[in-house]
Design a protein around this motif. Structure first.
Motif, mmCIF file in Angstrom:
data_model
loop_
_atom_site.group_PDB
_atom_site.id
_atom_site.type_symbol
_atom_site.label_atom_id
_atom_site.label_comp_id
_atom_site.label_asym_id
_atom_site.label_seq_id
_atom_site.Cartn_x
_atom_site.Cartn_y
_atom_site.Cartn_z
ATOM 1 N N VAL A 15 7.343 24.049 2.003
ATOM 2 C CA VAL A 15 6.605 23.342 2.964
ATOM 3 C C VAL A 15 5.033 23.192 2.471
ATOM 4 C CG1 VAL A 15 5.773 25.274 4.513
ATOM 5 C CG2 VAL A 15 5.890 22.958 5.248
ATOM 6 N N MET A 16 4.484 21.981 2.418
ATOM 7 C CA MET A 16 3.515 21.524 2.017
ATOM 8 C C MET A 16 2.510 20.525 2.861
ATOM 9 S SD MET A 16 4.816 20.038 -1.743
ATOM 10 C CE MET A 16 5.906 21.176 -2.668
ATOM 11 N N ALA A 17 1.187 21.105 2.935
ATOM 12 C CA ALA A 17 0.393 20.274 3.507
ATOM 13 C C ALA A 17 -0.365 18.947 2.665
ATOM 14 C CB ALA A 17 -0.871 21.203 4.278
ATOM 15 N N ASN A 18 -0.228 18.043 3.136
ATOM 16 C CA ASN A 18 -0.107 16.647 2.324
ATOM 17 C C ASN A 18 -1.721 16.250 2.539
ATOM 18 O OD1 ASN A 18 2.258 16.631 1.020
ATOM 19 N ND2 ASN A 18 3.124 15.573 2.934
ATOM 20 N N GLU A 19 -2.792 16.867 2.017
ATOM 21 C CA GLU A 19 -4.272 16.531 2.416
ATOM 22 C C GLU A 19 -4.552 15.603 1.717
ATOM 23 O OE1 GLU A 19 -8.457 18.724 1.894
ATOM 24 O OE2 GLU A 19 -6.801 19.091 0.389
ATOM 25 N N VAL A 27 0.845 -1.069 -0.042
ATOM 26 C CA VAL A 27 -0.005 -0.126 -0.092
ATOM 27 C C VAL A 27 0.964 1.274 0.066
ATOM 28 C CG1 VAL A 27 -1.633 1.408 1.174
ATOM 29 C CG2 VAL A 27 -1.767 -1.412 1.140
ATOM 30 N N LYS A 28 0.528 2.373 -0.895
ATOM 31 C CA LYS A 28 1.117 3.382 -0.954
ATOM 32 C C LYS A 28 0.148 4.539 -0.887
ATOM 33 C CE LYS A 28 5.162 1.747 -3.476
ATOM 34 N NZ LYS A 28 6.194 1.951 -4.562
ATOM 35 N N SER A 29 0.684 5.810 -0.301
ATOM 36 C CA SER A 29 -0.232 6.762 -0.491
ATOM 37 C C SER A 29 0.468 8.265 -0.949
ATOM 38 C CB SER A 29 -0.606 7.447 1.048
ATOM 39 O OG SER A 29 0.462 7.753 1.582
ATOM 40 N N LEU A 30 -0.475 8.626 -1.828
ATOM 41 C CA LEU A 30 -0.006 9.865 -2.619
ATOM 42 C C LEU A 30 0.049 11.203 -1.798
ATOM 43 C CD1 LEU A 30 -2.281 9.071 -5.839
ATOM 44 C CD2 LEU A 30 -0.054 8.583 -5.614
ATOM 45 N N TYR A 31 0.943 11.827 -2.152
ATOM 46 C CA TYR A 31 1.148 12.969 -1.085
ATOM 47 C C TYR A 31 0.005 14.098 -1.499
ATOM 48 C CZ TYR A 31 5.844 11.712 0.071
ATOM 49 O OH TYR A 31 7.013 11.148 0.717
ATOM 50 N N GLN A 32 -0.124 14.467 -2.674
ATOM 51 C CA GLN A 32 -1.173 15.199 -2.951
ATOM 52 C C GLN A 32 -1.499 16.464 -2.323
ATOM 53 O OE1 GLN A 32 -4.563 12.116 -3.332
ATOM 54 N NE2 GLN A 32 -4.457 12.691 -5.714
ATOM 55 N N PRO A 33 -0.450 17.493 -1.987
ATOM 56 C CA PRO A 33 -0.449 18.818 -1.375
ATOM 57 C C PRO A 33 -1.788 19.619 -1.630
ATOM 58 C CG PRO A 33 1.416 18.734 -2.571
ATOM 59 C CD PRO A 33 0.857 17.246 -2.806
ATOM 60 N N ASP A 34 -2.106 20.277 -0.763
ATOM 61 C CA ASP A 34 -2.995 21.281 -1.089
ATOM 62 C C ASP A 34 -2.160 22.768 -0.742
ATOM 63 O OD1 ASP A 34 -5.057 23.289 -1.022
ATOM 64 O OD2 ASP A 34 -6.423 22.261 0.079
#
Length: 625
Positions: A321-325, A300-307
């Motif tokens: 700096v990124m918020a990985n929502e 299982v992996k999760s995509l960072y996908q920052p907002d």
């Protein structure tokens, strides 16, 4: 494409305002002439309440020091609420700015403030039409003019000198995905306010590079979309010099780098994924096991996908700096025609939308997909195959065998996790799916996909990257682990154990663990502020709520220094029925106000809470050993 648009003679005034007024959330606000604290602490001061629950009545805040006003996006009204901040403990409503006269049905999407000017992102109706950026005076609230930009401007930012406004034009598709505008970044030169110049940084140069971008990990997957149409700019960070911007492409799990002077996208960087088999990336993935279970998950992996994204300087270099929502594409999900009708075959109409999210338990059921017809089976998935399998070589640890997912699809294992069906299945050299029979044998006549990897949404973390997008730090499982610890406390009085409401949402009262199958605490909004020689990150958690504070002075070794969650009622009562006393739910946008610019001479943090419809004001107290 370059457009030359004049805003009119009245904008000549704006040039004289550029050197006064206060900062907003666009550049790192700072008080560098003060003592450097050892740490900081958030203290609740007060709030403004709209009285609207779960209507996005308070989203993005910005602040002007000269007028001592906060400007808060009220998406429920489609307007900008102006708040008097002369007494930060008692913010009060001044008036609302409407953009309805710019275009019929137009609504405010975002706001930024710099040098006495207020820039507002204006979404058109329909959202697929070109939008606008409007400029106002912060003191008189007079509109100085507006210009047309790309479709769905979703975030605006100033350069530090106040001479340029940038707009991230997201260009989301229509609900049926039949209209998909191009994403773009508008660069608006307001240095000569009598002759405003709008230049568009587009993605046309990358349209011929779709296969290369995909091979690098950039998610380009919208039905029939070109690269330009598929990329959706979300949030902008600008360097101190005002020469470079970085734009998150959230759904695409990528970052665009923009040269501001030439209005050119110079690079698109894939952000990659987190491997949940690694201990540092452990997650709780079930909302039905009634326990906190932050553990590893092979395959299982999760995509960072920052907002949200923000730039800051450290040791002479620029960092991001990124918020990985995390975010899934889900269009047409309310149209029954998209899903089809149960009992009459899988007749879902793929021209009515596109939904990529699916639970693991529904993806890999041994009876195939058709059992979900008329419920939640995306027709595009059904067009690929009649069912899906898990690779037993990877998922044997939870009981997967050839043709049978075993216990992997159980609620207590991976079954409840929301993943994207568009990634992770085995493909050939052309990118087409390799098909298997129901027993797990590769077959030319097979009708099953084989998933070697499952991809979830969002990192449940924040990341720090260098100016080229290279990862230098990620907080891994630290946020979830902190929320599950004995150290974490909720409420204004910091007297409610976080672990009792771990990964909860806002639509219920006592909702323990309800978000673990989705994106957990969902770090979404952030801002950065400097006090003395230290740089601090303020990170909003959309679902669990509250604001985490980190010292990021050393970008490779951030240190958590505080957490404040001013939701005070966590009972089983429906929060909408006790809105006046429940506190603050669902932080969306944040802005740091240095002590030198606040009305009370204290460092402040202003936060817009979209679920409770409140704008909260916190004192940022310096602490010294």
């Amino acid at each position: 494409m370059k457009q030359w648009l004049a805003l009119g003679a009245s904008l000549i005034l704006a040039g004289s305002l550029a050197g006064c007024g206060g900062d907003s959330n666009d550049n790192t606000a700072s008080d560098t002439g003060v003592a450097t604290p050892d740490s900081i602490r958030l203290n609740f001061l007060g709030r403004y309440q709209t009285g609207e629950f779960d209507e996005s009545a308070a989203e993005i805040p910005a602040y002007d020091a000269a007028s001592q006003r906060a400007f808060v996006v009220n998406a429920e009204k489609g307007e900008l609420d102006v708040l008097d901040m002369s007494d930060p403990a008692h913010p009060s409503f001044v008036q609302a700015l409407s953009v309805a006269d710019i275009a019929a049905g137009a609504e405010v999407n975002s706001v930024a403030v710099r040098g006495g000017l207020v820039a507002i992102a204006v979404e058109a109706d329909p959202k697929t039409d070109p939008g606008y950026v409007a400029i106002y005076r912060a003191d008189t609230l007079a509109r100085l003019g507006y210009v047309q930009v790309g479709a769905q401007p979703d975030m605006v930012a100033f350069t530090a000198d106040g001479k340029t406004v940038l707009s991230a034009n997201e260009g989301e598709p229509s609900d049926d995905y039949q209209i998909d505008p191009e994403g773009s970044v508008s660069i608006i030169d307001i240095s000569d306010t009598g002759n405003i110049v709008v230049t568009t940084a587009d993605f046309h140069a990358f349209d011929s590079q779709a296969d290369t971008l995909r091979s690098q990990g950039v998610r380009i997957y919208g039905p029939g979309a070109s690269v330009s149409e598929d990329l959706e700019p979300e949030y902008i960070a600008v360097d101190d010099a005002g020469t470079t911007a970085w734009v998150t492409l959230q759904e695409n799990n990528a970052l665009a780098k923009v040269d501001i002077a030439s209005a050119t996208v110079t690079d698109i960087v894939a952000l990659g994924s987190k491997d949940l088999a690694q201990a540092d990336n452990a997650m709780d993935v079930s909302d039905k096991d009634d326990v906190i279970n932050i553990t590893t998950w092979a395959g299982v992996k999760s995509l960072y996908q920052p907002d949200a994204i923000h730039s800051f300087s450290a040791n002479g270099s620029t960092y991001l700096v990124m918020a990985n929502e995390g975010d899934a594409r889900a269009w047409g999900e309310d149209d029954d025609a998209y899903w089809g009708t149960e009992g009459v075959g899988c007749a879902g109409d793929s021209s009515k939308g596109f939904v990529e999210e699916f639970r693991v338990k529904h993806l890999v059921h041994k009876d195939g997909f058709d059992r979900r017809c008329g419920d939640d089976l995306p027709p595009q998935l059904r067009d690929l195959a009649a069912g899906a399998l898990l690779d037993p070589a990877t998922f044997g640890y939870c009981g997967a065998s050839a043709g049978d997912p075993g216990n992997c699809r159980e609620d207590e294992e991976l079954g409840r996790l929301n993943i994207t069906w568009t990634l992770g299945y085995r493909t050939d050299s052309n990118g087409d799916p390799v098909l298997f029979d129901a027993s797990g044998n590769e077959s030319a006549t097979g009708d099953r996909l084989m998933y070697d990897t499952l991809y979830a949404y969002g990192g449940r973390s924040f990341s720090i990257r260098d100016a080229d997008g290279n990862l230098v730090f990620d907080s891994g499982h630290a946020i979830e682990s902190y929320l599950a610890s004995d150290s974490c406390m909720l409420g204004s009085g910091r007297d409610i154990p976080c672990k009792d409401y771990f990964n909860s949402g806002h639509d219920e009262g006592d909702a323990f663990d309800s978000r673990s199958d989705a994106k957990g605490p969902e770090p979404e909004g952030l801002t950065v502020g400097k006090i003395g020689d230290k740089t601090f990150l303020f990170l909003g958690l959309e679902r669990m709520g509250g604001v985490l504070v980190y010292d990021i002075t050393d970008p490779v070794a951030p240190q958590q220094v505080d957490y404040l969650n001013t939701r005070d009622n966590w009972s089983t009562e429906d929060p909408s029925t006790i809105l006046s006393s429940v506190g603050d739910l669902g932080p969306e946008g944040l802005v740091f106000v240095p002590a030198s610019e606040s009305a009370n001479g204290k460092n402040l943090l202003i936060v817009g809470f979209e679920v409770s419809g409140t704008t909260a004001v916190y004192e940022v107290e310096p602490l010294f050993d």
